[in-house]
Motif scaffolding. Structure first.
Motif, mmCIF file in Angstrom:
data_model
loop_
_atom_site.group_PDB
_atom_site.id
_atom_site.type_symbol
_atom_site.label_atom_id
_atom_site.label_comp_id
_atom_site.label_asym_id
_atom_site.label_seq_id
_atom_site.Cartn_x
_atom_site.Cartn_y
_atom_site.Cartn_z
ATOM 1 N N SER A 468 10.251 -75.034 -2.896
ATOM 2 C CA SER A 468 11.304 -75.135 -3.911
ATOM 3 C C SER A 468 12.179 -76.353 -3.655
ATOM 4 O O SER A 468 12.728 -76.935 -4.591
ATOM 5 C CB SER A 468 12.151 -73.858 -3.915
ATOM 6 O OG SER A 468 12.735 -73.641 -2.634
ATOM 7 N N ARG A 469 12.302 -76.737 -2.375
ATOM 8 C CA ARG A 469 13.080 -77.933 -2.031
ATOM 9 C C ARG A 469 12.488 -79.168 -2.692
ATOM 10 O O ARG A 469 13.194 -79.960 -3.329
ATOM 11 C CB ARG A 469 13.099 -78.108 -0.505
ATOM 12 C CG ARG A 469 13.655 -79.431 -0.031
ATOM 13 C CD ARG A 469 13.332 -79.663 1.441
ATOM 14 N NE ARG A 469 13.873 -80.929 1.910
ATOM 15 C CZ ARG A 469 13.278 -82.106 1.794
ATOM 16 N NH1 ARG A 469 12.075 -82.166 1.194
ATOM 17 N NH2 ARG A 469 13.841 -83.203 2.256
ATOM 18 N N ASN A 470 11.190 -79.350 -2.550
ATOM 19 C CA ASN A 470 10.533 -80.535 -3.095
ATOM 20 C C ASN A 470 10.508 -80.519 -4.617
ATOM 21 O O ASN A 470 10.658 -81.566 -5.265
ATOM 22 C CB ASN A 470 9.116 -80.651 -2.541
ATOM 23 C CG ASN A 470 9.101 -80.892 -1.047
ATOM 24 O OD1 ASN A 470 10.101 -81.317 -0.473
ATOM 25 N ND2 ASN A 470 7.973 -80.620 -0.406
ATOM 26 N N ASP A 525 16.092 -86.373 -0.299
ATOM 27 C CA ASP A 525 14.988 -86.145 0.640
ATOM 28 C C ASP A 525 15.428 -86.337 2.085
ATOM 29 O O ASP A 525 14.877 -85.698 2.996
ATOM 30 C CB ASP A 525 13.839 -87.098 0.313
ATOM 31 C CG ASP A 525 12.583 -86.801 1.120
ATOM 32 O OD1 ASP A 525 12.320 -85.602 1.399
ATOM 33 O OD2 ASP A 525 11.863 -87.745 1.472
ATOM 34 N N ASN A 526 16.411 -87.194 2.308
ATOM 35 C CA ASN A 526 16.861 -87.464 3.672
ATOM 36 C C ASN A 526 18.079 -86.654 4.085
ATOM 37 O O ASN A 526 18.521 -86.763 5.240
ATOM 38 C CB ASN A 526 17.168 -88.961 3.839
ATOM 39 C CG ASN A 526 15.921 -89.817 3.907
ATOM 40 O OD1 ASN A 526 15.289 -89.923 4.946
ATOM 41 N ND2 ASN A 526 15.558 -90.414 2.778
ATOM 42 N N THR A 527 18.630 -85.853 3.177
ATOM 43 C CA THR A 527 19.803 -85.036 3.528
ATOM 44 C C THR A 527 19.525 -83.539 3.436
ATOM 45 O O THR A 527 20.107 -82.762 4.202
ATOM 46 C CB THR A 527 20.994 -85.393 2.623
ATOM 47 O OG1 THR A 527 20.617 -85.253 1.243
ATOM 48 C CG2 THR A 527 21.448 -86.819 2.869
ATOM 49 N N LEU A 532 9.006 -82.379 8.496
ATOM 50 C CA LEU A 532 8.264 -83.594 8.178
ATOM 51 C C LEU A 532 7.002 -83.271 7.378
ATOM 52 O O LEU A 532 6.630 -84.013 6.467
ATOM 53 C CB LEU A 532 7.893 -84.344 9.465
ATOM 54 C CG LEU A 532 9.052 -84.958 10.251
ATOM 55 C CD1 LEU A 532 8.532 -85.595 11.534
ATOM 56 C CD2 LEU A 532 9.782 -85.995 9.410
ATOM 57 N N GLU A 533 6.379 -82.160 7.706
ATOM 58 C CA GLU A 533 5.164 -81.769 6.983
ATOM 59 C C GLU A 533 5.498 -81.392 5.555
ATOM 60 O O GLU A 533 4.783 -81.752 4.613
ATOM 61 C CB GLU A 533 4.485 -80.608 7.703
ATOM 62 C CG GLU A 533 3.183 -80.156 7.053
ATOM 63 C CD GLU A 533 2.512 -79.044 7.826
ATOM 64 O OE1 GLU A 533 1.405 -78.653 7.448
ATOM 65 O OE2 GLU A 533 3.116 -78.564 8.794
ATOM 66 N N GLU A 534 6.601 -80.669 5.359
ATOM 67 C CA GLU A 534 7.003 -80.261 4.017
ATOM 68 C C GLU A 534 7.358 -81.467 3.154
ATOM 69 O O GLU A 534 7.033 -81.503 1.968
ATOM 70 C CB GLU A 534 8.201 -79.320 4.119
ATOM 71 C CG GLU A 534 8.684 -78.761 2.777
ATOM 72 C CD GLU A 534 9.915 -77.892 2.934
ATOM 73 O OE1 GLU A 534 10.254 -77.183 1.991
ATOM 74 O OE2 GLU A 534 10.547 -77.956 4.014
ATOM 75 N N ARG A 535 7.988 -82.456 3.750
ATOM 76 C CA ARG A 535 8.412 -83.650 3.026
ATOM 77 C C ARG A 535 7.267 -84.629 2.787
ATOM 78 O O ARG A 535 7.424 -85.592 2.058
ATOM 79 C CB ARG A 535 9.529 -84.362 3.787
ATOM 80 C CG ARG A 535 10.783 -83.545 3.961
ATOM 81 C CD ARG A 535 11.724 -84.206 4.947
ATOM 82 N NE ARG A 535 12.115 -85.547 4.513
ATOM 83 C CZ ARG A 535 12.793 -86.402 5.280
ATOM 84 N NH1 ARG A 535 13.121 -86.061 6.515
ATOM 85 N NH2 ARG A 535 13.106 -87.590 4.817
#
Length: 614
Positions: A468-470, A525-527, A532-535
């Motif tokens: 849901s973040r992405n 994306d940076n906050t 790292l895998e999810e991003r």
């Protein structure tokens, strides 16, 4: 023709005898796709392949035509604010100049820059700040320049009116280009790549094309029938007829003169569609089937609406630096153009990765990205010196063309660069290409912009889209990248701070959709917490690290003539952020590429064909 280099492949259904282009291992066996290709679709020519010279020229023409709309549009958009709306001859000079500089910058980028097949041309990111600067009271055109009956284009007074404005643009572009060169050659853009991931690049590239739907629709709406036919032909050739081999006469091999098969529709879908649509418009113009009244619907689909440019342009004209006089500099112009430079750099970084993906190359290592951005800055400096009224950037439209044609050879872009140089010198020919009917260009853009949007979204394959973040970051970035520029364009007076230069910078930044979307994607994306895998950064950074070490990356991104690997290998140069790394060359020497342009029905190599190592 005893030895010709050709390396390409076709889908399995196309494995027939006597085919013009094929991968062959020298024993009649078809080779699999080239290593390092990140695209599931087979490439006809990969980045290191060298097509025959005549195919390079034809495919170079296709890239030129793909970029033609953007190249011609920039000087025509600026013409009114430069007081040139009634001077088509000077407009043709600007078009020829931007052709010439684009060709020069393309060659610099291919040989010394990022070394990917990316065409360089005028950037729309510089148009908004340029128009903002020219709208200042000091630079507004006098009223008499809007009346064609009062304009004497050969008078010194009129000449000085438009030349002093373009000199102001030249100075601002040249100063801003120094900032871009500093960011590139210092390695700052490479450092930022640690934080720029798929969730930054995806909205940036997608928003290159999405906000242009209105412009593309307006161009196509000049005559929807012509535009629809152009779209139909491009889709027909690139998707439905791509596996159809056309018999063509060839000379070479054991048979000398014989018939062979060539995948014409797969290689030249855009060029064929434009030529057919252009021919139809010519026929409709000659027969007066299209209206002659300037205000009537479909009038701009006529091929004689731009006849003045063609008749007045000289056959030969050599653009040169300072042709409009010594550039001048103003603080407001410099700050505005710097805002355009920021957007251009973010777009170009995304273009590099998209292009590498489409041409079967590893993702560009940091030194290649640094070099590419630095060379683009050098290109903007040259554009300012020559007086195009604009800078240069990587053309996303041509990256989209790579996805359609699946021809990613670097030599094709070299041919396109040389063609642009010639178009800049042969003014009459360059003006002739500028007469392509508007709805034909609009139909082509509708297809290309769709491909560019898809290329941007394809970067999301590296991230977890079940998160849901992405989903929030990408969706919010895209939506704000469309909503905020639209609001600012309609309510610019509500953002006035009282400082003119600051107002211009804010105006430019907030009306550039790709900057708004890319910045929000970068910030969120940076906050927002995420692994790292999810991003997608785990796979993203691993791909970048692998590209630094593989032989394929060395082949693609090293400097020509062995610079940095065989010569100029001083220990001091290894500390330069844009210099290729020696350790990238460890391992195997490279793969042998055996190819034959004309394969005999037996599948054997022509007698005398040589094995070539690229």
């Amino acid at each position: 023709m005893s030895s010709v280099i050709t390396s390409c492949e076709h889908p399995e259904p196309l494995q027939r005898d006597d085919v013009l282009n094929c991968h062959n291992d020298g024993q009649g066996r078809r080779k699999p796709g080239r290593a390092g290709s990140s695209s599931s679709s087979p490439l006809i020519y990969s980045i290191l392949d060298v097509p025959p010279w005549y195919l390079c020229i034809l495919m170079g023409i296709q890239h030129f035509l793909t970029a033609l709309g953007g190249l011609v549009a920039v000087p025509l958009i600026l013409a009114k604010d430069l007081c040139l709306q009634h001077d088509p001859l000077t407009q043709s000079y600007l078009i020829s100049t931007i052709f010439f500089v684009s060709g020069l910058c393309t060659l610099l980028q291919v040989f010394l820059g990022v070394r990917l097949p990316i065409l360089q041309g005028g950037t729309f990111a510089f148009v908004a700040p340029s128009l903002a600067m020219l709208s200042l009271p000091a630079w507004k055109c006098p009223e008499w320049t809007f009346n064609a009956s009062l304009v004497n284009t050969s008078s010194p007074e009129f000449t000085e009116e438009w030349q002093k404005r373009i000199r102001e643009l030249q100075g601002a572009i040249m100063v801003a280009s120094c900032v871009q060169m500093l960011v590139g050659f210092s390695g700052l853009i490479g450092f930022l790549m640690r934080f720029i991931g798929p969730l930054t690049i995806a909205p940036t590239i997608s928003l290159v094309a999405l906000p242009l739907f209105d412009s593309a629709g307006n161009n196509a709406g000049i005559h929807w029938g012509i535009a629809a036919m152009t779209i139909f032909l491009i889709v027909l050739f690139s998707q439905y007829l791509k596996n159809v081999a056309v018999p063509v006469p060839v000379y070479g091999g054991k048979k000398k003169c014989h018939m062979s098969k060539f995948y014409l529709f797969q290689v030249f879908p855009v060029l064929l569609a434009l030529c057919i649509s252009w021919l139809l418009c010519f026929v409709l113009t000659v027969t007066n089937a299209l209206p002659t009244a300037p205000t009537a619907y479909g009038h701009l689909a006529r091929t004689d609406t731009k006849g003045n440019v063609l008749s007045q342009a000289p056959w030969f004209r050599f653009p040169y630096p300072g042709q409009w006089g010594l550039p001048t500099i103003s603080l407001a112009g410099v700050f505005g153009i710097i805002a355009g430079v920021i957007s251009s750099m973010v777009e170009s970084v995304g273009d590099y990765y998209a292009c590498a993906r489409l041409v079967g190359a590893p993702p560009p290592p940091r030194h290649a990205v640094n070099r590419g951005i630095g060379i683009e800055g050098l290109g903007c400096l040259l554009a300012g010196a020559w007086g195009t009224g604009n800078g240069t950037t990587s053309y996303s439209e041509n990256v989209g063309a790579l996805g359609i044609t699946r021809v990613g050879s670097r030599m094709v872009m070299v041919a396109a660069g040389c063609l642009l140089l010639l178009m800049g010198v042969f003014g009459k020919i360059g003006a002739a290409f500028a007469t392509i009917p508007t709805p034909v260009i609009g139909g082509m853009f509708l297809v290309m912009f769709g491909v560019i949007t898809a290329v941007g979204i394809s970067n999301l394959q590296y991230v977890d889209m079940n998160s849901s973040r992405n989903l929030f970051i990408f969706g919010f970035s895209i939506y704000c990248g469309l909503a905020i520029p639209s609001w600012v364009n309609n309510n610019s007076e509500k953002l006035q701070t009282g400082i003119l230069q600051l107002d211009q910078v804010i105006q430019v930044l907030l009306t550039t959709g790709m900057f708004v979307g890319g910045f929000l994607g970068f910030l969120l994306d940076n906050t927002i917490p995420g692994s790292l895998e999810e991003r997608g950064l785990l796979v993203w950074n691993q791909i970048q690290e692998e590209s630094e070490e593989t032989t394929k990356a060395l082949e693609v991104y090293r400097l020509p003539c062995g610079i940095g690997t065989k010569s100029c290998t001083s220990a001091c140069t290894q500390y330069l952020p844009f210099w290729p790394r020696l350790e990238a060359g460890k391992g195997e020497r490279g793969m042998n590429l055996l190819a034959c342009l004309f394969q005999d029905p037996s599948g054997e190599r022509p007698k005398g064909a040589t094995e070539t190592k690229l």
